[in-house]
Write an enzyme that holds these catalytic residues in place. Structure first.
Site, short mmCIF file in Angstrom:
data_model
loop_
_atom_site.label_atom_id
_atom_site.label_comp_id
_atom_site.label_asym_id
_atom_site.label_seq_id
_atom_site.Cartn_x
_atom_site.Cartn_y
_atom_site.Cartn_z
N GLN A 57 -3.63 -0.84 -55.79
CA GLN A 57 -2.90 0.42 -55.67
C GLN A 57 -3.78 1.47 -54.97
O GLN A 57 -4.48 2.23 -55.62
CB GLN A 57 -2.50 0.92 -57.06
CG GLN A 57 -1.77 2.24 -57.04
CD GLN A 57 -0.36 2.12 -57.49
OE1 GLN A 57 -0.04 1.28 -58.31
NE2 GLN A 57 0.49 2.96 -56.98
N PHE A 58 -3.71 1.51 -53.64
CA PHE A 58 -4.53 2.45 -52.89
C PHE A 58 -4.17 3.90 -53.19
O PHE A 58 -4.99 4.80 -53.04
CB PHE A 58 -4.47 2.17 -51.38
CG PHE A 58 -3.23 2.68 -50.71
CD1 PHE A 58 -3.21 3.92 -50.11
CD2 PHE A 58 -2.08 1.91 -50.66
CE1 PHE A 58 -2.08 4.40 -49.48
CE2 PHE A 58 -0.93 2.37 -50.04
CZ PHE A 58 -0.93 3.62 -49.44
N THR A 59 -2.95 4.14 -53.68
CA THR A 59 -2.53 5.51 -53.94
C THR A 59 -3.30 6.17 -55.08
O THR A 59 -3.19 7.38 -55.27
CB THR A 59 -1.01 5.59 -54.21
OG1 THR A 59 -0.70 4.80 -55.35
CG2 THR A 59 -0.22 5.11 -53.01
#
Length: 150
Positions: free
Chosen positions: A78-80
């Site tokens: 989850q890069f966010t």
């Protein structure tokens, strides 16, 4: 590196309507990887996560770790988690690792977890995933490597 750890009674991830990973009791973990992260940082994060005593014992006290309850893992990239919302209303992601480093470290984390946890499921790196879970408690912990490693 950032882990958002949710104690779940069940969780699953689907891509294009197909279940890619599914667990019962355990942790559903969102994993964010920054551009300065390394395998050494991942080792510290995995060790801390697997050692967390956040399951209830026979007296209802949060005293048991994942291994003591035969817990399972669902690991989702989850890069966010590296969203920078300080300026304007559209988040920036310049602190997130690029896809090659992020995927390498994500796969490394999965492999390290599989050394100690019998059931480790995962999402699909970079895919549009649908994650469902039944959060137990709810009980959610955020681990950030900059807080663990000085």
């Amino acid at each position: 590196m950032r882990f958002v750890i949710q104690v779940v009674s069940e969780s699953q991830v689907t891509v294009d309507g197909e279940v890619k990973g599914k667990i019962g009791k355990g942790f559903m973990v969102l994993i964010g990887i920054g551009h300065d992260d390394t395998k050494e940082i991942a080792d510290v994060m995995v060790k801390k996560m697997l050692g967390l005593r956040i399951f209830a014992d026979e007296n209802g006290k949060t005293n048991l770790s994942l291994d003591k309850v035969d817990g399972q893992l669902l690991l989702i990239s989850q890069f966010t988690l590296y969203a920078d919302c300080r300026h304007g209303n559209r988040p920036g992601f310049t602190d997130a690792a690029g896809p090659e480093l992020a995927n390498d470290l994500y796969e490394y984390i999965i492999a390290k977890c599989k050394e100690q946890v019998p059931v480790v499921e995962k999402g699909v790196f970079g895919a549009d995933m649908k994650v469902s879970l039944t959060n137990d408690g709810p009980f959610t912990i955020v681990l950030d490597s900059k807080d663990l490693i000085k």
